[in-house]
Design an enzyme around this catalytic site. Sequence first.
Site, PDB file in Angstrom:
ATOM      1  N   ASP A 170     -10.082  -3.803  -5.496  1.00 34.11           N
ATOM      2  CA  ASP A 170      -9.298  -2.843  -4.719  1.00 34.11           C
ATOM      3  C   ASP A 170      -9.289  -1.514  -5.477  1.00 34.11           C
ATOM      4  OD1 ASP A 170      -7.317  -1.398  -3.366  1.00 34.11           O
ATOM      5  OD2 ASP A 170      -5.848  -3.013  -3.405  1.00 34.11           O
ATOM      6  N   HIS A 196      -8.011  -5.083  -0.858  1.00 39.20           N
ATOM      7  CA  HIS A 196      -6.849  -4.423  -0.265  1.00 39.20           C
ATOM      8  C   HIS A 196      -6.603  -5.000   1.131  1.00 39.20           C
ATOM      9  CE1 HIS A 196      -4.124  -0.969  -0.706  1.00 39.20           C
ATOM     10  NE2 HIS A 196      -4.239  -0.796   0.608  1.00 39.20           N
ATOM     11  N   SER A 219       0.836  -1.198   0.000  1.00 41.25           N
ATOM     12  CA  SER A 219       0.000   0.000   0.000  1.00 41.25           C
ATOM     13  C   SER A 219       0.881   1.262   0.000  1.00 41.25           C
ATOM     14  CB  SER A 219      -0.975  -0.060   1.181  1.00 41.25           C
ATOM     15  OG  SER A 219      -2.029   0.849   1.036  1.00 41.25           O
TER      16      SER A 219
END
Length: 321
Positions: free
Chosen positions: A262, A292, A168
């Site tokens: 995501d 995610h 991320s």
Amino acid sequence: MNKTLAAVASGTLLTAKMASVVERMARAGHPSLDQLTPDEAKASYEKGAGVLEVPKPDLTRTEDFSITARDGFEIPARLYAPSSARLPVLVYFHGGGFTVGNIRTHDTLCRVLSLKSGCAVVSVDYRLAPAHKFPTASDDAWDAFAFVAKEGARLGLDASRLAVGGDSAGGTLAAVCAILARDAGLPLALQMLIYPGTTGHQDTPSHQMYANGPLLTKALIDFFFGQYVRTPADRDDWRFAPLLADDVDGVAPAWIGLAECDPVVDEGIAYADKLRAAGVAVDLEIYRGVIHEFLKMGRAIPEALQAQDDAARALKEALKP
């Protein structure tokens, strides 16, 4: 709710196990992090970070130390290694929107990657927003990476065999470090980017499709980035949005692991395309029917175990003598 999002919410795009996890999260009724203060969000994220993870592996070496940043701050770091040998090393940056997360929230994941790959891992506790705004996280990440590259032998590591990675926001930092490593002439065998953020304005089709989640919503992304950026201009800086980098020619080969359901999947694909267009070798894996943060759900989601194996295999292959 549009038909596509309704399908996601009902689980038809999610795997059955992923849909079950999402349903259990909804039933738990915990407030979204964007509904909390930044300090409350940090505490809430840490409290929930290990709930779905695999058991924590024991390793031969786990050592806490610090790395001096350019402004004198001592950046906490943790070294993981499956043996006392002089091992190649992955410098790892945790996710959390530059606002939440720390070494502890990603402790199990770093242990798993170390054990499965046979490599050492250095996890970096870069400074977080809102106390530390852009570009502090990028600066800390680069200072830590450069330290390991230049001084790794002092830690008993083989810094001539070096990878950088993160998930991320940590994937964003890893991509930035890969570009800076090329510019500095530092050896880098692999950039391991796990659902990285690469764009400045979150305006791709997947951001629209998954604006209401599951898990990572537009409101949460806005909350995170609102804590981190100083002005709208920061969003157009390539250190925030690596897709805007002028050129990525000659950067390290990439392993990119994305979740299909995501908001950031499109920008991950776009970054893979940008690297490939520059002649960079890219191994792109898109894990179907997951969301995610799935990589840290190995107790419940088989795709998490598969992605961990794939990432470890890429590390082992890139860092072999």
